[in-house]
Motif scaffolding. Structure first.
Motif, PDB file in Angstrom:
ATOM      1  N   GLU A  95      -3.554 -10.178  -9.052  1.00  0.00           N
ATOM      2  CA  GLU A  95      -4.264  -8.944  -9.405  1.00  0.00           C
ATOM      3  C   GLU A  95      -4.661  -8.173  -8.149  1.00  0.00           C
ATOM      4  OE1 GLU A  95      -7.644  -7.428 -12.562  1.00  0.00           O
ATOM      5  OE2 GLU A  95      -7.792  -9.471 -11.783  1.00  0.00           O
ATOM      6  N   ALA A  96      -5.066  -8.886  -7.099  1.00  0.00           N
ATOM      7  CA  ALA A  96      -5.403  -8.214  -5.840  1.00  0.00           C
ATOM      8  C   ALA A  96      -4.187  -7.509  -5.265  1.00  0.00           C
ATOM      9  CB  ALA A  96      -5.952  -9.225  -4.834  1.00  0.00           C
ATOM     10  N   ASP A 112      -3.659  -4.357  -7.198  1.00  0.00           N
ATOM     11  CA  ASP A 112      -4.636  -3.333  -6.824  1.00  0.00           C
ATOM     12  C   ASP A 112      -4.216  -2.548  -5.582  1.00  0.00           C
ATOM     13  OD1 ASP A 112      -6.262  -4.006  -8.949  1.00  0.00           O
ATOM     14  OD2 ASP A 112      -7.612  -5.272  -7.769  1.00  0.00           O
ATOM     15  N   ASP A 127      -6.077 -14.150  -9.761  1.00  0.00           N
ATOM     16  CA  ASP A 127      -6.877 -13.226  -8.954  1.00  0.00           C
ATOM     17  C   ASP A 127      -6.116 -12.733  -7.732  1.00  0.00           C
ATOM     18  OD1 ASP A 127      -6.974 -15.703  -7.697  1.00  0.00           O
ATOM     19  OD2 ASP A 127      -9.103 -15.595  -7.205  1.00  0.00           O
ATOM     20  N   PHE A 154      -0.819  -4.791 -14.496  1.00  0.00           N
ATOM     21  CA  PHE A 154      -1.070  -6.225 -14.314  1.00  0.00           C
ATOM     22  C   PHE A 154      -1.096  -6.898 -15.682  1.00  0.00           C
ATOM     23  CE2 PHE A 154      -4.347  -9.647 -13.947  1.00  0.00           C
ATOM     24  CZ  PHE A 154      -3.614 -10.512 -13.143  1.00  0.00           C
ATOM     25  N   ARG A 207       0.815  -1.219   0.000  1.00  0.00           N
ATOM     26  CA  ARG A 207       0.000   0.000   0.000  1.00  0.00           C
ATOM     27  C   ARG A 207       0.847   1.267   0.000  1.00  0.00           C
ATOM     28  NH1 ARG A 207      -4.086  -2.521   4.372  1.00  0.00           N
ATOM     29  NH2 ARG A 207      -5.725  -3.228   2.950  1.00  0.00           N
TER      30      ARG A 207
END
Length: 268
Positions: free
Chosen positions: A221-222, A225, A218, A232, A198
């Motif tokens: 990709e998370a 994000d 997934d 990505f 973050r």
């Protein structure tokens, strides 16, 4: 075949490419050594200095007693950069290599010219899963988990009985020192780089094989994000190790991103 005492341990490492060129560091996955990048390096080393190494407990590097902390792996990486006098590098971390790269970012983001997170995430698995794997290896060795791991690493097409490369990489996993594998399992169990992701202020590319059974698309990709501005990309026809199954696509993605980071024609 260089060996040096890096961060207090004998580390096996290799450099390809022009000495004055910008640096790319390739960090391999759990249960492998730096040879997994063999088909990718020639496509990068014409214009970049490419550093590879066997992380502690793997390949020909020293095998300190388990358990390890992710901070130990990241300190090894930082010491290797210092050994080569590299102020900034584009760091490419595959699987646990991504966690090691996150660890470097937590120490000093300024050492990262850019970051490629390949088939990895801010947190991989949970304590129960890693403890179960550790227990299985302590009881039956790496052979006890090999079939399960290989099914996650590679696509069904690659796992063909007649494919000598599959046999070779199966041997690489089997020949990994159990102590080193166990030590790194403990490091993965205890690592959580959610906040590091973050707070990352480094240009980042996240890559994953479309059939990765260890860190599925997934999950990767998370992770992307969480990182401001991260890109990505999915590599078709690859499992957990796109550098083996799809080396040309992997090299193109890495090379194009390196050109964006350092500028084309960056060779000194």
């Amino acid at each position: 075949m260089p060996f040096d005492r890096i961060n207090g341990i004998a580390l096996h490492h290799r450099v390809d490419g022009p000495a004055g060129a910008p640096t790319i560091v390739l960090i391999n996955s759990l249960g492998t050594d730096y040879r997994i990048w063999d088909a990718v390096v020639p496509q990068l080393a014409g214009r970049y200095r490419v550093i590879r190494y066997d992380k502690r407990g793997h390949g020909l590097s020293a095998v300190p007693p388990a358990p390890y902390r992710m901070e130990d792996h990241s300190a090894d990486l930082l010491a290797l950069l210092d050994h080569y006098g590299v102020g900034q590098a584009l760091v490419v971390g595959l699987s646990i290599g991504g966690q090691i790269a996150f660890g470097l970012a937590a120490i000093d983001q300024n050492r990262l010219a850019g970051l490629v997170l390949m088939d990895t995430a801010h947190k991989i698995g949970d304590a129960a899963g890693w403890n179960g794997r550790i227990e299985a290896i302590e009881t039956g060795g790496i052979a006890a988990i090999a079939e399960q791991i290989l099914s996650r690493w590679f696509t069904p097409a690659f796992r063909s009985v007649g494919n000598p490369a599959f046999e070779g990489y199966s041997n690489m996993l089997a020949n990994t020192p159990a102590e080193g594998y166990l030590g790194s399992c403990a490091a993965l169990r205890d690592a959580d780089h959610t906040e590091t992701a973050r707070n990352l202020e480094v240009r980042t590319l996240c890559i994953v094989g479309d059939q990765d059974g260890s860190t599925p698309p997934d999950l990767v990709e998370a992770c992307a994000d969480l990182i401001v501005g991260a890109r990505f990309e999915v590599v078709e026809g690859a499992g957990h190790l796109p550098c083996i199954e799809q080396p040309d696509t992997t090299a193109r993605l890495l090379g194009d991103f390196a050109d964006e980071i350092f500028g084309k024609g960056a060779t000194a």
